[in-house]
Each structure stands twice: as structure tokens, then as C-alpha cells.
Design an enzyme around this catalytic site. Structure first.
Site, PDB file in Angstrom:
ATOM      1  CB  CYS A  64      -0.773 -33.866  13.839  1.00 37.04           C
ATOM      2  SG  CYS A  64       0.065 -32.938  12.420  1.00 37.04           S
ATOM      3  CB  CYS A 122       7.093 -31.170  12.228  1.00 37.74           C
ATOM      4  SG  CYS A 122       6.444 -32.222  13.549  1.00 37.74           S
TER       5      CYS A 122
END
Length: 260
Positions: free
Chosen positions: A74, A199
Site C-alpha cells: 500500500c 490509492c
């Protein structure tokens, strides 16, 4: 028992942070992770991140999606963890840490801007209507019109669960050019199973995909997400991308206590 947690966000992508250097967290308790990330019955977050000791680096990053399952890299979470590590005094203004996809180098300044080196991208698959690549997590990138009105959750879910990506699925990114070297991005994230405000691995994938498609000639691209602006820079050698850096703010939100 009560334990301390910290909440951070990177361009609206928010995370519960826990200092797990003393191995206090029950890492196999997926229900607990999901409960802590729940926005109605818990703290509320897109994911939960543990900061742990590592013998070969400053620290280790262990990342869970909000569904409770440990997941792939991530980018925004990694940037927030670097800011968290600095706040804890684990690092100063630069670091090398270990994540699920290997080592990452990063810098952080006093304003909380974190520049995180992402994994090299050695393969970019171009199809008629989309591009697929892995930037630490798998990403489908598709150019669309009227992005502000686009049904990201509905169409994103239909692609994520389609036969195209099988049971593991993929993150789905929709992109629209705004100006030279500036792109708007919206992302449906697997594991969250919804659109997120930003993101990190997704905008990294979009920047590289736009370069491969000839939509930009730049080696640094600005990405406007629902949660704010990020920058991605890289070096290109044919379809191989190295020195890939994701840069943007990582912000402390609040600190609290929780029982489990």
C-alpha cells in the site's frame, strides 16, 4: 487490556497505525482488524498497519486491508508509516524499511511530505481498452470520460470480480487527462471493496500507464485524486521503470486508546 493507536491519512487514504515492536497485536485475528477499521463500530480506516522490528532495516511494515486480511503493498500506507516512524523517533528524515514486496527507501521532511521509492516495474501489459501492471499491488488502468460522474464502485467491482482477474482480483483505476502531465484518478480498491479517496500504488500505476500509452512525455506526473494531489516520478528504459517515487503528504489525525 488497553492499547494505543494512531490515525494517519495520506490524501484521504486513512489508516490505523499500531506500534507493534513489542509484538502485542494478535496478528491472525482478522475479525479484530476488520472491527477496528469499521467506520460505524470501530475506529474507521481503509486499512490497519503494524510497525514492527526488523533485523535488516529500520522497521517492518505489516499491512491489512479493512476486510481484515493481510494484503499486498500500500503506497499511501507506506508513506504514512514513514511519518509515524519519524513521530515515534524510530527514524529521522530518511529510512529503509521492509514491506511485503521487499525493501523501500523513503524520505520525510518537517512538513510531512513523504517521498517513497516503489518497486521497479519490469512489465506493462497493454490491451485494447486498458493497461495492467503491478506496482506492489495489481492494477487495471482504464481511460474514461466524465470521470467526475463515473460509477467507480459499480463498474470497478464488476471488473474486479470478473473472470479477467479471477479470485484474487485486481485494483481498478479510472483516469482522465486534465492538462499536460496532470491526470485525474479514481480507484476501486480490492480488500476495501469500495472507492477510496486515494490509492498510492494506483496513482503509480496510472502514471506509468500514461507514459507507456504516450499520454505524457514527462518523467514526473501529477495525479489528482479525490483526496488531494500526489506526484510520481520514474526513469524509463523501454517498458522497464526504475527509481519510481511516490510523493505527497502524510498527516497525523488523532491518537486514542482501544481495548481488545
Amino acid at each position: 487490556m488497553q492499547y494505543t493507536f494512531y490515525k494517519y491519512q495520506g490524501t484521504g487514504n486513512d489508516f490505523v497505525m499500531i506500534d507493534n515492536r513489542k509484538n502485542i497485536f494478535p496478528k491472525n485475528d482478522t475479525k479484530l482488524v476488520a472491527q477496528l477499521c469499521d467506520r460505524k463500530f470501530g475506529i474507521g480506516a481503509d486499512g490497519l498497519i503494524l510497525l514492527e522490528n526488523d533485523n535488516n532495516a529500520d522497521f517492518r511494515m505489516v499491512y491489512y486491508n479493512s476486510d481484515g486480511n493481510e494484503s499486498s503493498m500500500c503506497g499511501n500506507g507506506g508513506r504514512c508509516l514513514v511519518a509515524f516512524a519519524k513521530m515515534l523517533g524510530v527514524i529521522d528524515d530518511e529510512t529503509t524499511f521492509i514491506a511485503t514486496d521487499g525493501p523501500h527507501y523513503a524520505t520525510v521532511n518537517d512538513e510531512g511530505i513523504v517521498s517513497l521509492q516503489m518497486k521497479d516495474v519490469n512489465s506493462v501489459s497493454v490491451y485494447e481498452h486498458y493497461v495492467f501492471l503491478d506496482t506492489g499491488s495489481p492494477h487495471h488502468v482504464e481511460i474514461v470520460e466524465e470521470l467526475d460522474k463515473f460509477n467507480v464502485k459499480g463498474i470497478g467491482a464488476s471488473i474486479r470480480y470478473s473472470d479477467l482477474y479471477g479470485e484474487k482480483g485486481s485494483n481498478i483505476n479510472f483516469v482522465s487527462p486534465e492538462e499536460d502531465d496532470i491526470f485525474a484518478v479514481r480507484t476501486y480498491e480490492r480488500g476495501v471493496e469500495d472507492e477510496t479517496l486515494s490509492c498510492g500504488t494506483g496513482v503509480t500505476a496510472v502514471a506509468i500507464a500514461m507514459k507507456v500509452l504516450g499520454k505524457t512525455d514527462a518523467d514526473e506526473v501529477k495525479l489528482n485524486t479525490q483526496g488531494g494531489e500526489l506526484k510520481v516520478s520514474f526513469k524509463q528504459n523501454d517498458k522497464r521503470f526504475t527509481d519510481v517515487f511516490l510523493t505527497g503528504p502524510a498527516t497525523f489525525v488523532f491518537k486514542g486508546e482501544v481495548e481488545w
